[in-house]
Design a protein around this motif. Structure first.
Motif, PDB file in Angstrom:
ATOM      1  N   THR A 241       0.855  -1.177   0.000  1.00 45.03           N
ATOM      2  CA  THR A 241       0.000   0.000   0.000  1.00 45.03           C
ATOM      3  C   THR A 241       0.894   1.231   0.000  1.00 45.03           C
ATOM      4  OG1 THR A 241      -1.956   0.994   1.049  1.00 45.03           O
ATOM      5  CG2 THR A 241      -0.184   0.261   2.514  1.00 45.03           C
ATOM      6  N   ILE A 242       0.297   2.386  -0.218  1.00 45.86           N
ATOM      7  CA  ILE A 242       1.035   3.649  -0.154  1.00 45.86           C
ATOM      8  C   ILE A 242       0.375   4.528   0.898  1.00 45.86           C
ATOM      9  CG2 ILE A 242       2.017   5.570  -1.439  1.00 45.86           C
ATOM     10  CD1 ILE A 242       1.337   4.075  -4.018  1.00 45.86           C
ATOM     11  N   THR A 243       1.139   4.907   1.895  1.00 42.04           N
ATOM     12  CA  THR A 243       0.662   5.822   2.926  1.00 42.04           C
ATOM     13  C   THR A 243       1.137   7.234   2.572  1.00 42.04           C
ATOM     14  OG1 THR A 243       2.619   5.731   4.339  1.00 42.04           O
ATOM     15  CG2 THR A 243       1.009   3.929   4.572  1.00 42.04           C
ATOM     16  N   PRO A 244       0.637   8.260   3.271  1.00 43.56           N
ATOM     17  CA  PRO A 244       1.159   9.614   3.022  1.00 43.56           C
ATOM     18  C   PRO A 244       2.662   9.724   3.264  1.00 43.56           C
ATOM     19  CG  PRO A 244      -0.923   9.723   4.195  1.00 43.56           C
ATOM     20  CD  PRO A 244      -0.540   8.272   4.154  1.00 43.56           C
ATOM     21  N   GLU A 245       3.217   8.796   4.052  1.00 48.05           N
ATOM     22  CA  GLU A 245       4.650   8.820   4.341  1.00 48.05           C
ATOM     23  C   GLU A 245       5.488   8.100   3.294  1.00 48.05           C
ATOM     24  OE1 GLU A 245       2.309  10.025   7.363  1.00 48.05           O
ATOM     25  OE2 GLU A 245       2.295   7.896   6.775  1.00 48.05           O
ATOM     26  N   GLY A 246       4.874   7.182   2.547  1.00 49.93           N
ATOM     27  CA  GLY A 246       5.627   6.431   1.551  1.00 49.93           C
ATOM     28  C   GLY A 246       5.036   5.060   1.299  1.00 49.93           C
ATOM     29  N   THR A 247       5.823   4.163   0.716  1.00 51.44           N
ATOM     30  CA  THR A 247       5.367   2.833   0.308  1.00 51.44           C
ATOM     31  C   THR A 247       5.615   1.831   1.419  1.00 51.44           C
ATOM     32  OG1 THR A 247       5.859   3.377  -1.992  1.00 51.44           O
ATOM     33  CG2 THR A 247       5.628   1.045  -1.450  1.00 51.44           C
ATOM     34  N   TRP A 248       4.645   0.943   1.614  1.00 53.71           N
ATOM     35  CA  TRP A 248       4.706  -0.047   2.698  1.00 53.71           C
ATOM     36  C   TRP A 248       4.344  -1.409   2.114  1.00 53.71           C
ATOM     37  CZ3 TRP A 248       1.034   0.073   7.581  1.00 53.71           C
ATOM     38  CH2 TRP A 248       1.559  -0.783   8.565  1.00 53.71           C
ATOM     39  N   VAL A 249       5.284  -2.339   2.125  1.00 49.70           N
ATOM     40  CA  VAL A 249       5.055  -3.686   1.593  1.00 49.70           C
ATOM     41  C   VAL A 249       4.572  -4.558   2.743  1.00 49.70           C
ATOM     42  CG1 VAL A 249       6.038  -5.617   0.328  1.00 49.70           C
ATOM     43  CG2 VAL A 249       6.818  -3.290  -0.153  1.00 49.70           C
ATOM     44  N   LEU A 250       3.298  -4.875   2.723  1.00 55.12           N
ATOM     45  CA  LEU A 250       2.642  -5.470   3.887  1.00 55.12           C
ATOM     46  C   LEU A 250       3.039  -6.920   4.117  1.00 55.12           C
ATOM     47  CD1 LEU A 250      -0.900  -3.953   3.277  1.00 55.12           C
ATOM     48  CD2 LEU A 250       0.874  -3.100   4.815  1.00 55.12           C
ATOM     49  N   THR A 251       3.541  -7.592   3.094  1.00 53.32           N
ATOM     50  CA  THR A 251       3.931  -9.004   3.225  1.00 53.32           C
ATOM     51  C   THR A 251       5.437  -9.195   3.341  1.00 53.32           C
ATOM     52  OG1 THR A 251       3.653  -9.090   0.814  1.00 53.32           O
ATOM     53  CG2 THR A 251       1.900 -10.066   2.155  1.00 53.32           C
ATOM     54  N   ALA A 252       6.209  -8.119   3.307  1.00 54.10           N
ATOM     55  CA  ALA A 252       7.660  -8.212   3.520  1.00 54.10           C
ATOM     56  C   ALA A 252       7.936  -8.055   5.009  1.00 54.10           C
ATOM     57  CB  ALA A 252       8.381  -7.121   2.733  1.00 54.10           C
ATOM     58  N   LEU A 253       8.831  -8.876   5.538  1.00 58.53           N
ATOM     59  CA  LEU A 253       9.060  -8.876   6.983  1.00 58.53           C
ATOM     60  C   LEU A 253       9.558  -7.529   7.483  1.00 58.53           C
ATOM     61  CD1 LEU A 253      10.494 -12.448   7.621  1.00 58.53           C
ATOM     62  CD2 LEU A 253       8.119 -11.657   7.579  1.00 58.53           C
ATOM     63  N   ASP A 254      10.350  -6.826   6.644  1.00 59.49           N
ATOM     64  CA  ASP A 254      10.825  -5.493   7.031  1.00 59.49           C
ATOM     65  C   ASP A 254       9.977  -4.385   6.430  1.00 59.49           C
ATOM     66  OD1 ASP A 254      11.568  -5.556   4.361  1.00 59.49           O
ATOM     67  OD2 ASP A 254      13.568  -4.710   4.718  1.00 59.49           O
ATOM     68  N   GLY A 255       8.805  -4.749   5.913  1.00 56.84           N
ATOM     69  CA  GLY A 255       7.948  -3.768   5.268  1.00 56.84           C
ATOM     70  C   GLY A 255       8.443  -3.311   3.913  1.00 56.84           C
ATOM     71  N   GLY A 256       9.508  -3.960   3.435  1.00 59.91           N
ATOM     72  CA  GLY A 256      10.086  -3.572   2.149  1.00 59.91           C
ATOM     73  C   GLY A 256      11.133  -2.478   2.252  1.00 59.91           C
ATOM     74  N   GLU A 257      11.479  -2.092   3.473  1.00 59.79           N
ATOM     75  CA  GLU A 257      12.347  -0.922   3.655  1.00 59.79           C
ATOM     76  C   GLU A 257      13.687  -1.067   2.942  1.00 59.79           C
ATOM     77  OE1 GLU A 257      13.813   2.094   7.195  1.00 59.79           O
ATOM     78  OE2 GLU A 257      12.933   0.149   7.734  1.00 59.79           O
ATOM     79  N   GLN A 258      14.319  -2.225   3.041  1.00 57.39           N
ATOM     80  CA  GLN A 258      15.640  -2.395   2.433  1.00 57.39           C
ATOM     81  C   GLN A 258      15.588  -2.257   0.919  1.00 57.39           C
ATOM     82  OE1 GLN A 258      17.590  -6.090   3.399  1.00 57.39           O
ATOM     83  NE2 GLN A 258      19.379  -5.657   2.164  1.00 57.39           N
ATOM     84  N   GLN A 259      14.676  -2.987   0.289  1.00 55.19           N
ATOM     85  CA  GLN A 259      14.586  -2.947  -1.176  1.00 55.19           C
ATOM     86  C   GLN A 259      14.132  -1.581  -1.666  1.00 55.19           C
ATOM     87  OE1 GLN A 259      15.273  -5.068  -3.616  1.00 55.19           O
ATOM     88  NE2 GLN A 259      15.653  -7.005  -2.579  1.00 55.19           N
ATOM     89  N   LEU A 260      13.156  -0.992  -0.992  1.00 52.02           N
ATOM     90  CA  LEU A 260      12.659   0.321  -1.421  1.00 52.02           C
ATOM     91  C   LEU A 260      13.737   1.382  -1.291  1.00 52.02           C
ATOM     92  CD1 LEU A 260       9.125   0.145   0.228  1.00 52.02           C
ATOM     93  CD2 LEU A 260       9.629  -0.010  -2.222  1.00 52.02           C
ATOM     94  N   SER A 261      14.464   1.357  -0.182  1.00 48.28           N
ATOM     95  CA  SER A 261      15.530   2.344   0.017  1.00 48.28           C
ATOM     96  C   SER A 261      16.588   2.215  -1.065  1.00 48.28           C
ATOM     97  CB  SER A 261      16.150   2.171   1.397  1.00 48.28           C
ATOM     98  OG  SER A 261      15.196   2.421   2.416  1.00 48.28           O
ATOM     99  N   ALA A 262      16.911   0.967  -1.440  1.00 43.79           N
ATOM    100  CA  ALA A 262      17.912   0.749  -2.485  1.00 43.79           C
ATOM    101  C   ALA A 262      17.454   1.314  -3.826  1.00 43.79           C
ATOM    102  CB  ALA A 262      18.214  -0.737  -2.615  1.00 43.79           C
ATOM    103  N   LEU A 263      16.148   1.404  -4.011  1.00 41.09           N
ATOM    104  CA  LEU A 263      15.577   1.927  -5.259  1.00 41.09           C
ATOM    105  C   LEU A 263      15.209   3.398  -5.143  1.00 41.09           C
ATOM    106  CD1 LEU A 263      13.348  -1.147  -6.191  1.00 41.09           C
ATOM    107  CD2 LEU A 263      15.434  -0.398  -7.365  1.00 41.09           C
ATOM    108  N   GLY A 264      15.568   4.015  -4.034  1.00 42.14           N
ATOM    109  CA  GLY A 264      15.323   5.448  -3.856  1.00 42.14           C
ATOM    110  C   GLY A 264      13.889   5.801  -3.540  1.00 42.14           C
TER     111      GLY A 264
END
Length: 270
Positions: A241-264
């Motif tokens: 989903t996308i919150t006002p703060e950014g993208t949140w991967v609901l099924t990723a254990l870290d919420g997708g933070e590592q992969q998303l950060s790597a992609l800017g």
């Protein structure tokens, strides 16, 4: 304006989807550790159902339109919806495992493809390209954008990596109080089309990529989808989903933070 039938969730409902998503993510990681030569797909299904239920959730797939298992286990040329059973995995196989769970009426849905032992370099490349195309699709989503921005990013990454088949007959989807909802999320197409991406919209992005054709056939069990040319396939999926703060991967254990950060991409999890 959103298309009719597109469900917008309140923040507390997204939080329940996150709980379901964590059950799915942890179940898939558990199964990844059990994939090896000599294990049957039915054994993997039993492990999944037990873990989902002991986590306080319900399997989404079991009984869905008559589906007889808690996961889909698709081996080699099977693209999606493989029924777990007596088939025993062997070295050199790849198995795509799709899993869904429900918590308090809200769904999570994700998939991984796992190699059994050593596999040829082209299969490793196929899995890498499929997984990274999923992340590129998720990363392309932003508030105010359109659903096919995701589709275009998936296709662009796959096409940039070589000659792979992008399955068109099956797509990602909206998800929430039901496992499959509008809108469809194709894995190809031009950007800027489809419903607008807004807070509270949750989508499952799931590229299905092959080493050969994009064409598929349905087996007599009326579930298992195979490539028409027998080429190997890979399948990865996440719910986000996308919150006002950014993208949140609901099924990723870290919420997708590592992969998303790597992609800017700004992480929007709670």
């Amino acid at each position: 304006m959103l298309d009719r039938g597109v469900e917008i969730k309140a923040p507390e409902q997204i939080d329940l989807m996150r709980k379901a998503g964590l059950v799915v993510g942890r179940t898939l990681e558990l199964l990844r550790g059990h994939v090896r030569a000599g294990v049957s797909t039915g054994e993997l299904d039993g492990i999944a159902e037990d873990h989902i239920r002991t986590s306080g959730a319900t399997p989404s797939f079991l009984g869905y339109h008559g589906f007889p298992a808690s996961i889909c286990a698709s081996v080699n040329d099977e693209v999606v919806h493989g029924i777990p059973g007596d088939r025993v995995l062997a070295d050199g196989d790849v198995v795509s495992i799709d899993c869904g769970a429900i918590v308090d009426g809200w769904h999570g849905d994700a998939a991984i493809t796992v190699a059994v032992g050593e596999v040829p370099a082209d299969l490793t490349a196929l899995m890498d390209v499929t997984e990274q195309s999923m992340w590129r699709g998720i990363a392309a989503a932003h508030l105010g954008g359109r659903v096919t921005d995701i589709s275009h990013a998936v296709e662009r990454h796959v096409r940039s990596q070589g000659s792979f088949g992008i399955v068109e007959d099956y797509t990602g989807h909206g998800i929430g109080s039901a496992m499959h909802q509008p809108p469809d999320v194709p894995n190809y197409g031009r950007p800027g089309k489809g419903p607008r991406l807004v807070p509270g919209l949750a989508l499952a992005v799931e590229p299905m990529i092959t080493l050969g054709t994009k064409e598929t056939d349905l087996l007599e069990d009326e579930w298992t989808v195979i490539t028409t040319d027998g080429s190997r396939a890979a399948h990865f999926e996440h719910t986000f989903t996308i919150t006002p703060e950014g993208t949140w991967v609901l099924t990723a254990l870290d919420g997708g933070e590592q992969q998303l950060s790597a992609l800017g991409v700004r992480f929007g999890g709670r």
